[in-house]
Design an enzyme around this catalytic site. Structure first.
Site, PDB file in Angstrom:
ATOM      1  N   GLU A 177      -1.755  -3.322  -4.914  1.00  0.00           N
ATOM      2  CA  GLU A 177      -0.783  -3.307  -3.823  1.00  0.00           C
ATOM      3  C   GLU A 177       0.535  -3.807  -4.391  1.00  0.00           C
ATOM      4  OE1 GLU A 177      -1.209  -1.955  -1.041  1.00  0.00           O
ATOM      5  OE2 GLU A 177      -3.385  -1.661  -1.087  1.00  0.00           O
ATOM      6  N   CYS A 224       7.347  -6.805   0.927  1.00  0.00           N
ATOM      7  CA  CYS A 224       7.230  -5.624   0.069  1.00  0.00           C
ATOM      8  C   CYS A 224       7.539  -4.318   0.784  1.00  0.00           C
ATOM      9  CB  CYS A 224       5.844  -5.563  -0.568  1.00  0.00           C
ATOM     10  SG  CYS A 224       4.490  -5.484   0.628  1.00  0.00           S
TER      11      CYS A 224
END
Length: 429
Positions: A173, A207
């Site tokens: 991720e 993010c």
């Protein structure tokens, strides 16, 4: 001369046209594949006879979802609790044992997890380990059955290389520069409200935050005062005193962000205070694609605005960069939203909103390309940490039914086998 370059380039160019994405094209190609198997059956049969030439009749089949075994979860510092617990839930639900490595940068959360979590979980099956890059590197030398990593692409490559030595499956991720396209039909204040909230949430250390805005020069002139209005309403005339604005995680990241303030021209904000690790909610204009603020993920409360002349130019701008973790498009036209969605690729997508897609457990969350691989959240977390074991169970009796598949293969038996292989109950091996 590279013997593959021309062919690879031809296929990449064909994919970029969008040709393979239409349902009509896919159906046509599948039908053509079916004709190939039918028209070429004799040649294929003869070739398989020369190479291997065996057939099996299938019985009941199912998928058994089993735990991988020993799982390593490496968590980041920006959401040190959520991005630790969420994958942990999936790993536990799937039946794995887990080594949990919280980030040493968010040291206070790391300490709480290390001291308290073992009091609640079975310590024979779950453990929390501490340390920085050196300890993590040592940990990665060991063989795990699965690795789940959340962090930067740079570190993700290191983790993936370590996993490759043991052929360990992995979820990455990662981050990236998430584009946000705003077209001229939008209400600038509505866009500003949504973009400002998502950009400056957690001081921009998210993010999936919009990393830069693509818009026309005309929209930029309307958007800047709207962003100023939103920032003032959210954080007051002096955001440094607002209890609703976070701080940068450490001095290293503060210095990095402070350097980015020199890109383009500051239209809003730009103030900083090293003692408090404070960076004001900032908007940059006149930003060039070659500047540092457009070369790396910002991960802070800085929003560059880049002007484009058309939707097509915006899409081309997005496509020539690495695939992002998230992509956002704002427009009052559904067709514009659909065009951006159809002609780009990203881990997730939102039309006329920020990163709300990641809050829905019914949707998988993850990246694509340099922004990551693998998916989790909700049931997808369970699936990520499960080995989907393909199983087949045959009856121990009724052996006469299996006689057809055993040699010798007479012409009559071969004819029956070809007929059987046309049904869903058999497969060619």
């Amino acid at each position: 001369m590279d013997p593959f370059e021309e062919k690879l380039q031809r296929l990449k160019e064909a994919f970029d046209t969008g040709k393979t994405k239409t349902a009509k094209f896919r159906a046509e190609q599948l039908r053509s594949l079916g004709r190939f198997l039918q028209d070429s059956s004799k040649q294929l049969h003869d070739a398989l006879h020369e190479d291997l030439g065996k057939v099996t009749k299938l019985s009941s089949a199912f998928i058994r979802k089993e735990p991988f075994g020993l799982v390593l979860i490496i968590a980041p510092w920006n959401y040190p609790l959520n991005l630790t617990i969420t994958p942990l839930v999936g790993a536990i639900a799937a039946g794995n044992c887990v080594i949990l490595k919280p980030s040493e940068i968010s040291k206070n959360t790391e300490k709480v997890l290390a001291e308290l979590l073992p009091q609640y979980l079975d310590q024979s099956c779950f453990a929390v380990v501490l340390g920085g890059p050196e300890e993590t590197g040592q940990l990665l030398k060991h063989k795990f059955d699965y690795i789940f990593f959340t962090g930067s692409p740079r570190v993700g490559k290191i983790v993936m290389a370590a996993a490759a030595k043991h052929l360990t499956p992995i979820t990455l991720e990662l981050g990236g520069k998430n584009p946000c396209y705003v077209d001229d039909t939008c209400d600038p204040q509505i866009v500003a409200n949504r973009v400002a909230w998502f950009r400056y949430f957690n001081a921009g250390q998210t993010c999936v935050a919009p990393d830069y805005v693509l818009c026309s020069q005309e929209m930029q002139e309307r958007l800047v005062p709207a962003l100023q209005n939103a920032i003032t309403r959210f954080y007051g005339d002096n955001p440094q005193t607002s209890p609703n604005l976070g701080r940068i995680i450490n001095q290293k990241h503060f210095k990095r962000l402070q350097g980015l303030l020199g890109c383009g021209r500051v239209a809003i904000g730009g103030q900083s205070d090293e003692g408090e690790r404070y960076i004001a909610p900032t908007v940059l204009v006149d930003v060039q694609e070659t500047e540092p603020v457009m070369q790396e993920e910002i991960f802070g409360p800085i929003l560059p605005l880049v002007t484009v002349r058309s939707l097509d130019e915006a899409i081309e701008f997005i496509k020539r960069r690495e695939k992002p973790l998230a992509l956002y498009a704002y427009s009052s036209s559904v067709e514009v939203i659909k065009q951006v969605l159809a002609q780009t690729s990203s881990g997730g997508f939102c039309g006329n909103d920020g990163f709300m897609h990641m809050t829905l457990s019914s949707l998988p969350f993850g990246g694509v390309g340099s922004s990551g691989m693998g998916r989790y959240h909700g049931k997808f977390s369970f699936d990520t940490f499960s080995n989907q074991r393909a199983c087949l169970l045959s009856c121990s009796g009724m052996e006469k039914l299996n006689g057809l598949r055993y040699p010798p293969y007479s012409p009559r038996r071969q004819q029956l086998l070809r007929w059987a292989m046309g049904s869903e109950s058999c497969t060619l091996l």
